[in-house]
Design a protein around this motif. Structure first.
Motif, short mmCIF file in Angstrom:
data_model
loop_
_atom_site.label_atom_id
_atom_site.label_comp_id
_atom_site.label_asym_id
_atom_site.label_seq_id
_atom_site.Cartn_x
_atom_site.Cartn_y
_atom_site.Cartn_z
N SER A 36 -38.09 -70.60 -15.53
CA SER A 36 -39.14 -69.94 -16.31
C SER A 36 -39.25 -68.50 -15.85
CB SER A 36 -40.48 -70.66 -16.16
OG SER A 36 -40.93 -70.57 -14.81
N ARG A 41 -44.89 -68.19 -17.80
CA ARG A 41 -45.94 -68.92 -17.09
C ARG A 41 -47.32 -68.42 -17.51
NH1 ARG A 41 -41.85 -68.45 -13.20
NH2 ARG A 41 -42.72 -66.57 -12.26
N TRP A 45 -50.09 -70.78 -19.52
CA TRP A 45 -51.47 -70.93 -19.07
C TRP A 45 -52.45 -70.68 -20.21
CZ3 TRP A 45 -54.52 -73.15 -15.90
CH2 TRP A 45 -55.80 -72.66 -15.65
#
Length: 237
Positions: A36, A41, A45
């Motif tokens: 990733s 990320r 989220w």
């Protein structure tokens, strides 16, 4: 003064440790596919907070299983000097800075908030930013981006840089990489994309979330035709 020098020494040590961390991460990417990116990320989220993580789409595919059409289209649309430069196009950065300055001056004259255009980035710079940095638009982060771009060019081949880029670039909300984009927009694997389909995906890259809402817009169709005319002359690594 001793306290000041001690603080500066600690700061320099921290910067050195961070740079060594980046060097290690990038060197490892020569053999290990990154799972990733920092940008992904952050996006994951946000989707999680919105209860939409189920929309996430990504699947790594090797360079050989990505359509040559898509490779050529992305290079033609995003960075036609990719195989020749060393990771940074200084002339493009200067032009983007001058354009930003003009936009800011016009905004100030009109009494509105400045709208900057952060352009001039090569594919290598875009990969550096998305892989390892935050999304904040600051001079310090831009400087770090340039350093990381040089490190990517030092440790990785052009083909590897393009392979990682195509597997992690955003093509819409929660849609990352060529395989996910090809499946989402055209119902086929990335290896089977036609020239027209590849060009359509390539021209979405500057603003993927916006264009995901209007994938069949007239603007995208016009830009895709322009990219298709350049694809046959685009050199790949």
């Amino acid at each position: 003064m001793q306290a000041v020098w001690r603080a500066l020494a600690l700061l320099l040590c921290g910067v050195l440790v961070l740079e060594l961390f980046f060097v290690g991460r990038i060197a490892a990417m020569a053999a290990i596919d990154p799972a990733s990116t920092s940008f992904q990320r952050s996006e994951a989220w946000q989707l999680l907070q919105a209860g939409k993580l189920g929309q996430w789409r990504q699947q790594w595919v090797p360079y050989a299983r990505i359509s040559e059409h898509l490779k050529r289209a992305v290079v033609a649309a995003e960075d036609d000097g990719f195989v020749d430069h060393g990771g940074i196009e200084w002339d493009a950065i200067e032009r983007a800075w001058e354009r930003n300055q003009r936009l800011e001056q016009r905004a100030q004259a009109a009494g509105r908030a400045p709208a900057k255009v952060y352009g001039g980035s090569t594919i290598t710079q875009q990969l550096a930013k998305n892989l390892l940095l935050s999304g904040e638009r600051q001079f310090a982060r831009k400087g770090q981006e340039l350093v990381l771009a040089k490190l990517l060019e030092l440790f990785l081949s052009k083909q590897r840089i393009l392979e990682i880029y195509l597997n992690h670039v955003e093509w819409g909300p929660g849609i990352f990489g060529a395989e996910a984009a090809a499946g989402y927009y055209f119902g086929k694997p990335a290896a089977r994309l036609s020239a027209a389909e590849a060009a359509r995906l390539a021209v979405m890259l500057p603003q993927p979330k916006r264009f995901a809402l209007q994938p069949n817009s007239r603007y995208l169709a016009q830009r895709a035709r322009a990219v298709m005319r350049r694809m046959n002359h685009t050199v790949l690594p």
